[in-house]
Scaffold this active site. Structure first.
Site, PDB file in Angstrom:
ATOM      1  N   GLU A 120      34.336  30.644  59.072  1.00  0.00           N
ATOM      2  CA  GLU A 120      34.762  30.860  57.689  1.00  0.00           C
ATOM      3  C   GLU A 120      36.269  31.087  57.593  1.00  0.00           C
ATOM      4  OE1 GLU A 120      31.155  32.745  55.236  1.00  0.00           O
ATOM      5  OE2 GLU A 120      31.587  33.862  57.069  1.00  0.00           O
ATOM      6  N   GLU A 140      24.378  32.449  60.676  1.00  0.00           N
ATOM      7  CA  GLU A 140      23.950  33.724  60.101  1.00  0.00           C
ATOM      8  C   GLU A 140      22.450  33.811  59.824  1.00  0.00           C
ATOM      9  OE1 GLU A 140      28.382  33.632  59.057  1.00  0.00           O
ATOM     10  OE2 GLU A 140      26.739  32.183  59.329  1.00  0.00           O
TER      11      GLU A 140
END
Length: 268
Positions: A120, A140
């Site tokens: 990210e 995730e």
């Protein structure tokens, strides 16, 4: 300028107009906890405000990882002790993922694993230069989390939707060469040449007017989600575009071209 110094978990290097920020926790694959994010937030605050710095490069210490993402061990220990979740600064994970007003260009030099929040951070940069050893993922869901620092939004905007969903719904690891084919990696180079290549791209950007570069980034990013071309092309609505149009650089560039010499950019 006080924030532009080595921290406990970060290293900084200023070379002319270029700031290089290194996440410096190689013993845990440069995993990010709130203290890393706070240090990086202060660094990028200072970078944004410093008129002498025009380009940023972000990388990770060591040869194994750009960043393995959220420090889940720290996360679990904090939850066990206090019941609280780790808190990022308002600028987001790594001090970058919520920073939507930074018009100076950023290059991610991905030297290894870029997982979860590490990916990210890279996605929040404008250019990704990857070592041929780099691997990317948003894993995730495999640990009961989701890519809440912009990964779900940015990846789906930067590559075709079905390709993005194929990554996000499986958490699979993508090697650098595939990242290049998918389109979120700008260039892939042999591992030993990574920082040289990142610097080569930075130097190419430095050949351009910094005022033009900031205007370009701001207009592109602010108009991405406007489906009406006629509206998005009203460039005088973008402050960096107005500043660039009225700048010394806008006079210097054509003048230097006419005089057949290199322009002398001032960033004003």
């Amino acid at each position: 300028m006080s924030a532009l110094k080595n921290g406990e978990f970060t290293k900084v290097d200023v070379d002319g107009r270029i700031l290089t920020v290194t996440i410096n926790r190689p013993d845990v694959m440069n995993a990010v906890h709130p203290m890393v994010s706070q240090e990086m937030s202060a660094i990028f605050d200072a970078f944004a405000e410093d008129p002498e710095l025009w380009i940023g490069i972000v990388t990770g210490a060591g040869d194994r990882a750009f960043s393995a993402g959220n420090d889940l061990k720290y996360h679990a220990e904090l939850r066990a002790k206090s019941g609280a979740r780790p808190a990022s600064p308002t600028s987001g994970f790594g001090g970058l993922t919520n920073r939507h007003d930074l018009d100076k260009p950023l290059i991610a030099a991905v030297n290894g694993v870029a997982m979860g929040g590490g990916f990210e951070i890279a996605l929040a940069c404008d250019i990704i230069i990857a070592s041929d050893k780099a691997r990317f993922a948003l894993p995730e869901p495999r640990v009961g989390l989701s890519a809440g620092a912009g990964g779900m939004q940015r990846l789906a905007r930067q590559i075709p939707l079905k390709k993005a969903m194929g990554m996000m719904l499986t958490g699979r690891h993508v090697p650098a060469a595939e990242g290049y084919e998918l389109g979120f990696v700008t260039a892939v180079v042999p591992h030993a040449e990574l920082m040289k290549e990142a610097r080569r791209w930075a130097d190419m950007i430095l050949e351009c007017s910094p005022m033009s570069i900031r205007a370009t980034k701001q207009v592109v990013m602010r108009s991405l989600d406007n489906p009406i071309m006629e509206v998005s092309m009203k460039n005088m609505r973008y402050p960096a575009y107005v500043a660039h149009r009225n700048s010394e650089d806008a006079i210097e560039g054509p003048k230097a071209f006419a005089e057949k010499r290199k322009p002398k950019w001032t960033g004003r």
